[in-house]
Design a protein around this motif. Structure first.
Motif, PDB file in Angstrom:
ATOM      1  N   PHE A 193       8.130  12.585   2.624  1.00 33.99           N
ATOM      2  CA  PHE A 193       9.278  12.838   3.507  1.00 33.99           C
ATOM      3  C   PHE A 193       9.079  14.124   4.316  1.00 33.99           C
ATOM      4  N   ARG A 194       8.141  14.980   3.917  1.00 35.48           N
ATOM      5  CA  ARG A 194       7.810  16.168   4.703  1.00 35.48           C
ATOM      6  C   ARG A 194       6.598  15.845   5.581  1.00 35.48           C
ATOM      7  N   VAL A 195       6.851  15.056   6.623  1.00 31.16           N
ATOM      8  CA  VAL A 195       5.764  14.607   7.500  1.00 31.16           C
ATOM      9  C   VAL A 195       5.105  15.758   8.242  1.00 31.16           C
ATOM     10  N   ASP A 196       5.772  16.905   8.319  1.00 32.85           N
ATOM     11  CA  ASP A 196       5.241  18.029   9.085  1.00 32.85           C
ATOM     12  C   ASP A 196       4.447  19.003   8.238  1.00 32.85           C
ATOM     13  N   VAL A 197       4.298  18.745   6.942  1.00 35.87           N
ATOM     14  CA  VAL A 197       3.605  19.685   6.053  1.00 35.87           C
ATOM     15  C   VAL A 197       2.332  19.011   5.545  1.00 35.87           C
ATOM     16  N   GLN A 198       1.217  19.261   6.249  1.00 31.22           N
ATOM     17  CA  GLN A 198      -0.037  18.602   5.894  1.00 31.22           C
ATOM     18  C   GLN A 198      -1.222  19.567   5.871  1.00 31.22           C
ATOM     19  N   ARG A 199      -0.983  20.871   6.157  1.00 31.73           N
ATOM     20  CA  ARG A 199      -2.071  21.856   6.187  1.00 31.73           C
ATOM     21  C   ARG A 199      -1.657  23.096   5.404  1.00 31.73           C
ATOM     22  N   GLU A 200      -2.609  23.928   5.124  1.00 33.92           N
ATOM     23  CA  GLU A 200      -2.308  25.172   4.414  1.00 33.92           C
ATOM     24  C   GLU A 200      -1.310  26.019   5.209  1.00 33.92           C
ATOM     25  N   ALA A 201      -1.496  26.084   6.535  1.00 35.36           N
ATOM     26  CA  ALA A 201      -0.592  26.888   7.362  1.00 35.36           C
ATOM     27  C   ALA A 201       0.836  26.365   7.285  1.00 35.36           C
ATOM     28  N   ASP A 202       0.992  25.033   7.146  1.00 33.79           N
ATOM     29  CA  ASP A 202       2.332  24.451   7.031  1.00 33.79           C
ATOM     30  C   ASP A 202       2.995  24.869   5.722  1.00 33.79           C
ATOM     31  N   ILE A 203       2.214  24.912   4.651  1.00 40.07           N
ATOM     32  CA  ILE A 203       2.746  25.352   3.355  1.00 40.07           C
ATOM     33  C   ILE A 203       3.219  26.807   3.453  1.00 40.07           C
ATOM     34  N   ILE A 204       2.406  27.626   4.103  1.00 37.72           N
ATOM     35  CA  ILE A 204       2.766  29.048   4.241  1.00 37.72           C
ATOM     36  C   ILE A 204       4.038  29.193   5.063  1.00 37.72           C
ATOM     37  N   GLU A 205       4.193  28.361   6.079  1.00 37.61           N
ATOM     38  CA  GLU A 205       5.418  28.381   6.886  1.00 37.61           C
ATOM     39  C   GLU A 205       6.630  28.024   6.024  1.00 37.61           C
ATOM     40  N   GLU A 206       6.465  27.036   5.125  1.00 37.38           N
ATOM     41  CA  GLU A 206       7.558  26.664   4.224  1.00 37.38           C
ATOM     42  C   GLU A 206       7.946  27.835   3.328  1.00 37.38           C
ATOM     43  N   ILE A 207       6.944  28.527   2.822  1.00 34.39           N
ATOM     44  CA  ILE A 207       7.210  29.684   1.957  1.00 34.39           C
ATOM     45  C   ILE A 207       7.981  30.748   2.729  1.00 34.39           C
ATOM     46  N   THR A 215       0.855  -1.196   0.000  1.00 35.69           N
ATOM     47  CA  THR A 215       0.000   0.000   0.000  1.00 35.69           C
ATOM     48  C   THR A 215       0.885   1.238   0.000  1.00 35.69           C
ATOM     49  N   PRO A 216       1.233   1.744  -1.183  1.00 33.90           N
ATOM     50  CA  PRO A 216       2.114   2.923  -1.237  1.00 33.90           C
ATOM     51  C   PRO A 216       1.563   4.105  -0.446  1.00 33.90           C
ATOM     52  N   ILE A 217       2.462   4.797   0.229  1.00 36.62           N
ATOM     53  CA  ILE A 217       2.086   5.978   1.008  1.00 36.62           C
ATOM     54  C   ILE A 217       1.919   7.154   0.054  1.00 36.62           C
ATOM     55  N   GLU A 218       0.759   7.771   0.080  1.00 37.62           N
ATOM     56  CA  GLU A 218       0.430   8.831  -0.868  1.00 37.62           C
ATOM     57  C   GLU A 218       0.994  10.183  -0.416  1.00 37.62           C
ATOM     58  N   ASN A 219       1.165  11.071  -1.401  1.00 44.53           N
ATOM     59  CA  ASN A 219       1.521  12.457  -1.101  1.00 44.53           C
ATOM     60  C   ASN A 219       0.360  13.153  -0.390  1.00 44.53           C
ATOM     61  N   PHE A 220       0.687  14.250   0.299  1.00 45.72           N
ATOM     62  CA  PHE A 220      -0.352  15.068   0.923  1.00 45.72           C
ATOM     63  C   PHE A 220      -0.839  16.102  -0.101  1.00 45.72           C
ATOM     64  N   ILE A 221      -2.125  16.149  -0.348  1.00 46.90           N
ATOM     65  CA  ILE A 221      -2.692  17.107  -1.301  1.00 46.90           C
ATOM     66  C   ILE A 221      -3.318  18.255  -0.503  1.00 46.90           C
ATOM     67  N   ILE A 222      -2.873  19.479  -0.788  1.00 40.29           N
ATOM     68  CA  ILE A 222      -3.289  20.634   0.016  1.00 40.29           C
ATOM     69  C   ILE A 222      -3.694  21.781  -0.909  1.00 40.29           C
ATOM     70  N   ASP A 223      -4.808  22.430  -0.602  1.00 38.64           N
ATOM     71  CA  ASP A 223      -5.237  23.637  -1.306  1.00 38.64           C
ATOM     72  C   ASP A 223      -4.735  24.860  -0.551  1.00 38.64           C
ATOM     73  N   VAL A 224      -4.132  25.794  -1.290  1.00 36.07           N
ATOM     74  CA  VAL A 224      -3.560  26.990  -0.676  1.00 36.07           C
ATOM     75  C   VAL A 224      -4.107  28.230  -1.392  1.00 36.07           C
ATOM     76  N   LYS A 225      -4.592  29.174  -0.588  1.00 38.37           N
ATOM     77  CA  LYS A 225      -5.072  30.428  -1.143  1.00 38.37           C
ATOM     78  C   LYS A 225      -3.970  31.482  -1.047  1.00 38.37           C
ATOM     79  N   PHE A 226      -3.731  32.182  -2.141  1.00 36.51           N
ATOM     80  CA  PHE A 226      -2.688  33.199  -2.159  1.00 36.51           C
ATOM     81  C   PHE A 226      -2.968  34.296  -1.128  1.00 36.51           C
ATOM     82  N   LYS A 227      -4.262  34.630  -0.936  1.00 35.42           N
ATOM     83  CA  LYS A 227      -4.588  35.695   0.017  1.00 35.42           C
ATOM     84  C   LYS A 227      -4.219  35.283   1.440  1.00 35.42           C
ATOM     85  N   ASN A 228      -4.317  33.994   1.734  1.00 33.90           N
ATOM     86  CA  ASN A 228      -3.914  33.528   3.060  1.00 33.90           C
ATOM     87  C   ASN A 228      -2.399  33.553   3.231  1.00 33.90           C
TER      88      ASN A 228
END
Length: 808
Positions: free
Chosen positions: A464-478, A411-424
């Motif tokens: 491999f980015r186990v800590d990036v699973q929410r929109e806020a996490d994506i923004i933190e990466e940016i 059972t391959p481990i899937e990527n995390f799919i996240i929607d991100v709004k530019f305004k956020n």
């Protein structure tokens, strides 16, 4: 975690950056660098040593075993060096230690090369043997080189020394993606906008091929949730020997000790790619591997020769009949690679973090593998790391790949799919960032853009980015790549308090004091606020008119509310003494109640009681009776814990206390401490001595200050001087202490009485205090002149204001 900059530079170009610049880049991106250490392959780094050529060599006129040489060291003129080596000759290429060079023939000894004369002849350096520069053990003669390097070339270049700078990174639990050199390089690639080498060396991955399938191993995963992916391959016909120099350099730079070529390669791949590997001796594996949970209570001997009792939740790697390894944590002694190993099964797996964490903590085992597995490795890295390590082993240990790669991954481990709004993105960062820059950062971090509109993006985050699973996490990466310092401050700033300044929390302070008293051997009690009115009738220190009387009394012994905490505590002591419990330390938080012309008042108190012995009798020492200082020291600890400042004390004696001290601060009485008067103790039936402290808890809470002041520990020594002071019998130590502190405010740090004498050698109305004074200057060492001046001032003050006599 350690990161070698030489190793890192093989993955991404950082040659134009100083270690300090790399430190700042990584720290600001979330991989906090806690320190930088310069690591030398050879102590001293061969600084000051150069390749040179012996031009002439002649006999020393004053010594049969010495030669006078002229040597070209790459300077404007050749230098003369006296040499005692039997093999020195003209025309040789040699290593010369120039004037001022520090040599380290061993890690614990060194010597400096100086200009000098040897048997009357000037010597301007030293032609070196290999043991004298730390490059070998031989001392049979000087080291003769076979090289075309120009004279004056640093010796470090000839020996290909690799001095290094190593970063110590305090890796936070969420950043397991940064737990390797490739992980750090991945961040630097984006921060510096530079290309990164592919994962592992492409030429090695391309060279991987299966030679035959003569040693196929069947892999059975009995619990796919505990082990989602298990990969492996066999390598036969290998030779266990020393690793190549470059691998040993890489490992020693980060503090690892090389073991042998196979084990070193698995460690090398772990620290380069972040994927743990394990090599089993194929002779111990047989033709079957099982990944299953252990049986409760099984015994297993690990590589450190420790016998461990397994738990039912420990995931094990086993052959057909016995366990070989604690999965993801530690290998077994019986199945490890030894000098006699000729074939191995190489494992590369992904174990569930929860399973590894539970086992690692349960057995108190922390390894480089468990550190990564329990945080969450990259499940997509197993095959790449396996091929990389197998190719390296084949190159440096020989042998053949003798099985297809086994890869159990149902059972391959899937990527995390996240929607991100530019305004956020703009809202949380506080600044509008160009959308193209946002996309560029995310793609640089290997976060794929699946869809993009003017308002949103849909991203795919690799596992491999186990800590990036929410929109806020994506923004933190940016933000961490864009740079906190790149966010501009507006012309006008405003801020809300993150939290209002808290009021003093009485409950928290009470808990602090309770924990301290409990830690000092005291037991908390809770007594009845109802008591008998006879206590106020028989005690002159209590006012009968202030009694709060109970209208519907149930008993004559419970007809009023208590005015003092003392009597209810004495009743507890009496209850314990009557049951042969004579050594008592108790405390109680409670209230006293009074009636006055305005109505009724309640006052909060803390009461302390100490009676009996403070230490038990043993064969080493006799039991020690509790005394006034037993309870007063507890009270002073409470003052310290609550940071009560400006406390003074004066002697008291009344119907409640036979003797004691009354502590005051800000001109208010905050505590009274002393020996319970026998008359008061007798009211409750207590016949042994009881020491009691009555603390005004309401005042203490009001005076509590969280503003603790800290200062550096003094660098200069303290000095002790003692005085024997004879004074009136009614005088207290407190009066001595107060006068001393008033007389000398700067240098006097501590005052203590260590003996009190009354007896036949003194008049009946006198007593003698032996007092120690601790003096210290925080800026310099005290000299006798300064000490004598302070002591003379103290003596004068005692004699004039206390009418004391100083015993010589």
């Amino acid at each position: 975690m350690k990161i070698s900059l030489n190793w890192l530079s093989s993955l991404v170009n950082i040659e134009d950056k100083t270690p300090q610049e790399i430190d700042e880049l990584l720290t600001m991106s979330g991989l906090e660098v806690e320190g930088i250490e310069e690591v030398e392959e050879v102590k001293g780094g061969l600084k000051g040593l150069v390749v040179a050529e012996v031009l002439t060599c002649e006999q020393h006129p004053n010594a049969d075993k010495l030669r006078i040489t002229t040597v070209d060291i790459g300077a404007e003129e050749a230098v003369q060096i006296v040499c005692g080596a039997p093999n020195v000759a003209a025309g040789q290429k040699v290593i010369v230690a120039t004037i001022g060079t520090e040599l380290y023939p061993s890690p614990t000894e060194s010597f400096k090369i100086k200009k000098g004369k040897i048997r009357g002849e000037v010597s301007m350096g030293m032609i070196c043997a290999e043991d004298e520069i730390g490059m070998g053990q031989s001392h049979d003669g000087i080291l003769v080189l076979d090289t075309d390097l120009a004279n004056g070339t640093p010796a470090a270049k000839y020996f290909n020394l690799e001095n290094d700078n190593v970063l110590e990174i305090g890796l936070t639990p969420n950043r397991v993606d940064g737990s390797s050199h490739y992980g750090a390089a991945r961040d630097l690639k984006v921060l510096l906008d530079r290309p990164i080498q592919q994962v592992a060396k492409p030429e090695l991955l391309e060279s991987f091929k299966v030679d035959n399938t003569s040693a196929t191993v069947q892999v059975n995963v009995h619990n796919n949730e505990a082990c989602p992916r298990y990969s492996g391959v066999t390598i036969s016909g290998i030779e266990i020997k020393e690793s190549p120099k470059w691998i040993k350099q890489r490992l020693t730079s980060i503090g690892l000790s090389p073991i042998n070529n196979v084990v070193d390669i698995t460690n090398y791949v772990l620290h380069e790619l972040g994927q743990p590997l394990h090599a089993f001796d194929l002779a111990k594996v047989g033709n079957e591997i099982n990944i299953k949970f252990a049986e409760e209570g099984q015994e297993f001997i690990t590589l450190d020769e420790e016998k461990r009792k397994l738990k039912g939740h420990d995931l094990m790697i086993a052959n057909a009949s016995e366990n070989m390894c604690i999965a993801g944590v530690f290998g077994g002694l019986a199945s490890g690679v030894t000098e006699s190993t000729t074939s191995i099964f190489l494992e590369s797996a992904y174990f569930h973090p929860d399973v590894v964490r539970k086992t690692s903590q349960g057995h108190s085992i922390k390894t480089d593998s468990s550190f990564r597995f329990e945080r969450g490795c990259d499940p997509n890295m197993t095959i790449t790391a396996l091929k990389y390590a197998a190719a390296l082993i084949k190159e440096y240990a020989g042998g053949e790949i003798t099985s297809d790669i086994v890869d159990v991954y149902p059972t391959p481990i899937e990527n995390f799919i996240i929607d991100v709004k530019f305004k956020n993105v703009d809202r949380l960062i506080g600044q509008a960032i160009p959308q193209d820059r946002v996309v560029e950062i995310l793609e640089g971090l290997e976060i794929s853009i699946l869809e993009r509109t003017e308002e949103t993006i849909k991203v795919s985050v690799p596992p491999f980015r186990v800590d990036v699973q929410r929109e806020a996490d994506i923004i933190e990466e940016i933000l961490r790549i864009y740079g906190f310092n790149s966010v501009e401050l507006s012309d006008s700033l405003s801020a809300d308090f993150l939290a209002s300044f808290p009021k003093k929390d009485k409950q928290i302070l009470q808990r602090k004091v309770t924990e301290m008293l409990a830690g000092s051997g005291c037991h908390e009690v809770m007594t009845n606020s109802l008591t008998t009115s006879k206590y106020t009738k028989e005690s002159s220190d209590l006012n009968e008119s202030e009694n709060v009387e109970i209208l519907n009394i149930l008993s004559a012994d419970l007809d009023v509310m208590r005015q003092s905490m003392m009597f209810s505590g004495l009743e507890v002591i009496n209850h314990n003494i009557r049951r042969q419990q004579k050594n008592i330390r108790i405390f109680e938080f409670g209230k006293t109640y009074h009636k006055d012309e305005n109505g009724y008042t309640e006052n909060e108190h803390l009461a302390l009681f100490v009676s009996g012995t403070s230490t038990d009798e043993s064969w080493i020492k006799k039991a020690t009776s509790s005394d006034f200082h037993t309870v007063s020291s507890l009270v002073e600890k409470i003052f310290d814990r609550l940071n009560i400042q400006g406390i003074s004390a004066e002697y008291i004696s009344n119907d409640t206390f036979a003797y004691g001290l009354q502590y005051s601060a800000r001109k208010k009485v905050i505590a009274t401490v002393g020996l319970v008067h026998p008359k008061a103790a007798k009211m409750t039936g207590v016949k042994q001595e009881v020491f009691f402290a009555d603390i005004n808890w309401t005042l203490l809470v009001d005076m509590y200050s969280a503003d603790y002041k800290f200062k550096e520990i003094p660098k200069f020594p303290e000095v002790r001087r003692d005085l024997s002071i004879v004074l009136d019998k009614n005088a207290t130590f407190a009066s001595i202490k107060q006068l001393a502190q008033k007389t000398e405010r700067k240098l006097l740090k501590k005052i203590n009485v260590f003996d009190v004498y009354e007896g036949k050698h003194l008049a009946a109305d006198l007593k003698s205090y032996s007092v120690s004074f601790i003096l210290q200057d925080e800026n310099k060492t005290l000299n006798e002149k300064a000490i004598d001046k302070v002591m003379n001032n103290l003596i004068k003050a005692f004699e004039t204001q206390l009418k004391a006599v100083i015993r010589k």
